[in-house]
Design a protein around this motif. Structure first.
Motif, PDB file in Angstrom:
ATOM      1  N   ALA A  23       2.453   2.644  -6.940  1.00  0.00           N
ATOM      2  CA  ALA A  23       2.443   1.268  -6.409  1.00  0.00           C
ATOM      3  C   ALA A  23       1.323   1.111  -5.382  1.00  0.00           C
ATOM      4  N   LEU A  24       1.124   2.154  -4.562  1.00  0.00           N
ATOM      5  CA  LEU A  24       0.039   2.103  -3.574  1.00  0.00           C
ATOM      6  C   LEU A  24      -1.311   2.034  -4.287  1.00  0.00           C
ATOM      7  N   SER A  27      -1.787  -1.354  -5.558  1.00  0.00           N
ATOM      8  CA  SER A  27      -2.078  -2.324  -4.491  1.00  0.00           C
ATOM      9  C   SER A  27      -3.546  -2.286  -4.081  1.00  0.00           C
ATOM     10  N   HIS A  28      -4.180  -1.127  -4.299  1.00  0.00           N
ATOM     11  CA  HIS A  28      -5.613  -1.023  -3.986  1.00  0.00           C
ATOM     12  C   HIS A  28      -6.478  -1.641  -5.088  1.00  0.00           C
ATOM     13  N   ALA A  32      -3.115  -9.170  -3.493  1.00  0.00           N
ATOM     14  CA  ALA A  32      -1.690  -9.175  -3.123  1.00  0.00           C
ATOM     15  C   ALA A  32      -0.827  -9.961  -4.112  1.00  0.00           C
ATOM     16  N   LEU A  35       0.421  -8.307  -7.591  1.00  0.00           N
ATOM     17  CA  LEU A  35       1.304  -7.143  -7.718  1.00  0.00           C
ATOM     18  C   LEU A  35       2.720  -7.443  -7.228  1.00  0.00           C
ATOM     19  N   LEU A  63       3.338   1.269   1.070  1.00  0.00           N
ATOM     20  CA  LEU A  63       2.379   0.161   0.977  1.00  0.00           C
ATOM     21  C   LEU A  63       1.841  -0.226   2.356  1.00  0.00           C
ATOM     22  N   CYS A 126       8.679  -6.553   5.087  1.00  0.00           N
ATOM     23  CA  CYS A 126       7.321  -6.389   4.536  1.00  0.00           C
ATOM     24  C   CYS A 126       6.313  -7.211   5.331  1.00  0.00           C
ATOM     25  N   VAL A 131       2.800  -5.697   4.686  1.00  0.00           N
ATOM     26  CA  VAL A 131       2.747  -5.416   3.243  1.00  0.00           C
ATOM     27  C   VAL A 131       2.582  -6.751   2.527  1.00  0.00           C
ATOM     28  N   SER A 132       1.483  -6.910   1.830  1.00  0.00           N
ATOM     29  CA  SER A 132       1.220  -8.220   1.233  1.00  0.00           C
ATOM     30  C   SER A 132       1.643  -8.297  -0.223  1.00  0.00           C
ATOM     31  N   ALA A 133       1.757  -7.149  -0.919  1.00  0.00           N
ATOM     32  CA  ALA A 133       2.272  -7.196  -2.295  1.00  0.00           C
ATOM     33  C   ALA A 133       3.728  -7.632  -2.234  1.00  0.00           C
TER      34      ALA A 133
END
Lengths: 326, 326
Positions: A23-24, A27-28, A32, A35, A63, A126, A131-133
């Motif tokens: 997931a990380l 996210s890269h 945002a 995902l 994240l 979040c 955490v933006s996802a």
């Protein structure tokens, strides 16, 4: 990096550590709003009166970049003063809550007590952690994994933490799953035309992914989903990268192989990502009607996470579901 | 040291810091079964979903020898990692809970949630901390001090901690006191023939002691009690040793003197202990029909605490209630 066209989205299904790593990486590779990580909550439990969601926390902390990578769970730079004080007071200390981690559970419990749903509490946490996802619990209703062992049925955290996965497993029961509703955004995203792929992260198939799949309507929505369903093998070279997956497979009389994982998921999958080490299994998996991608899947560095995510996203965008072509 | 005959007992009525100092002194002069400390619980509140009993904790930590003497509250060697994490998550941090202290609230809340009374939870915590004197909440029912201020009525902790005692006080209301039952052991000890004295510790008369006195049956039981009721002045040289007592007296248009405290307690008292600095007030207090003992009352060292306790116990054993002599 912009792999995926702007309006397209990826849905990741995740358990704890292994899932959070991918997931990380995702996210890269994605912006945002592209995902959504739907996370297992069947590991959740109440401890010291607190609502604890271990997989959600692992995903969230990972994240946010505050997860402890060496220990594999919790927050980096964690301290344990509260735990020592709890011990002095004769409190339960088998589930180790760090001083920082405890704040998450206090806030979540407070939000839940005040009437907020688990997904609302998660969204709040979040936001605070940057955490933006979109991180979603699989359901706002309680589902609890009961591990059927030689010693009887025990709660997942008791099995996993207190008993250190020692009891021999003969099956699982997801208490509450028959009445729990899959999170509405989870189901609507599966119907969403902008969805480019569903990624089943390299999490434990039995206790991290199965509870998500067992929710009412999820298997049906996956089968009707126009985007490819891609699982990444949690088994590499016959072993689990982390956790009791391989041990469980043995106890359930399954071969501890990537192929066995692909077979376990079966019809749910369009695609299976397996490690270079298991390249020879590719044909057997393809013979089940599942497309395969062979690539390095062991994620040690951040770069590994990003590269695997990149591979998976490319794979998703290139693959067209057989049953929807024609 | 054995000041008091073996079968005799002392009942101390205490708020937080000042009361706990004298309670500690008493605990050094008495054997465990001779000392009962009934503690104010009208300062209790719920914070972050936790049941917090600040005065009980101060008494408990002090008797256990783990209190922070410099800060005046909480546990010595405390750390604040959880508080910083709470802040990161946007949680309420105006009431500072240390990492160790938090364990007390977690355990107490867990015990309360499982159906234990506040006194059962307190007995458990005392046992774990090695506190052998009997520490009792004044009641197992909720009583909550509301401070009537120029800004309206506010909860005690909001007044005391959040507003730093700044709002001008015009009165107090003890919500729930009309239906709360004084702890049965509190009332039965007041009727107990083995009781040698009731010591009202140098706590805030308005918000620490008054809630105890306001409980149904307590004033009556005190008036019928065969043992002397002895208050130790929380005002020395016109100032409060700690906390807002003097400020409250000013705002309530009372002189900030030991005499005014004695007058406030009035009929409840047989004896009043005032500091050498206030020796000249002795006559005025005696004129109210209250016997006096002038002695150093400022407790800086442990020795100070023990010496004052020693004085008070001797005073109790020598004094015979006027109305019971004849």
């Amino acid at each position: 990096m912009q792999l995926l066209p702007k309006g397209k989205k990826i849905l990741a299904l995740s358990g704890g550590v292994g899932g959070a790593k991918l997931a990380l990486g995702l996210s890269h590779c994605l912006s945002a709003h592209q995902l959504t990580v739907v996370t297992n909550t069947a590991d959740d439990f109440e401890h010291l009166g607190l609502s604890i969601s271990p997989d959600l926390d692992t995903v969230m902390y990972t994240l946010a970049g505050i997860n402890d990578q060496e220990r594999g769970w919790g927050i980096s730079g964690e301290s344990w003063t509260n735990l020592a004080a709890l011990e002095r007071l004769g409190g339960d200390t088998w589930f180790q809550l760090g001083d920082q981690d405890l704040a998450t559970h206090l806030i979540r419990t407070q939000l839940r007590t005040s009437g907020k749903s688990l997904s609302e509490a998660t969204a709040y946490l979040c936001r605070q952690l940057g955490v933006s996802a979109r991180v979603l619990p699989m359901s706002d209703d309680p589902v609890r994994t009961m591990v059927v062992t030689e010693r009887g049925e025990i709660g997942f955290q008791q099995y996993f933490v207190k008993e250190r996965c020692e009891p021999k497993v003969s099956g699982f029961r997801f208490a509450g799953v028959d009445v729990a509703a899959a999170h509405p955004e989870f189901l609507s995203l599966l119907r969403d035309e902008s969805l480019a792929g569903v990624v089943i992260c390299p999490s434990n198939p039995f206790v991290s992914v199965e509870p998500l799949l067992a929710l009412n309507g999820v298997r049906e929505a996956l089968s009707k989903c126009h985007a490819p369903i891609i699982a990444v093998s949690p088994i590499v070279g016959g072993r689990a990268i982390k956790g009791p997956t391989a041990k469980m497979m043995q106890e359930l009389s399954m071969p501890t192989s990537a192929t066995a994982v692909a077979k376990y998921y079966g019809d749910v999958l369009d695609c299976f990502v397996l490690d270079d080490a298991d390249a020879s299994e590719s044909y057997a998996i393809q013979a089940m009607g599942i497309d395969t991608l062979v690539t390095p899947t062991v994620m040690q560095s951040l770069q590994d996470r990003i590269e695997l995510a990149d591979q998976v996203i490319q794979y998703a965008t290139c693959f067209a579901r057989q049953d929807l072509v024609v």
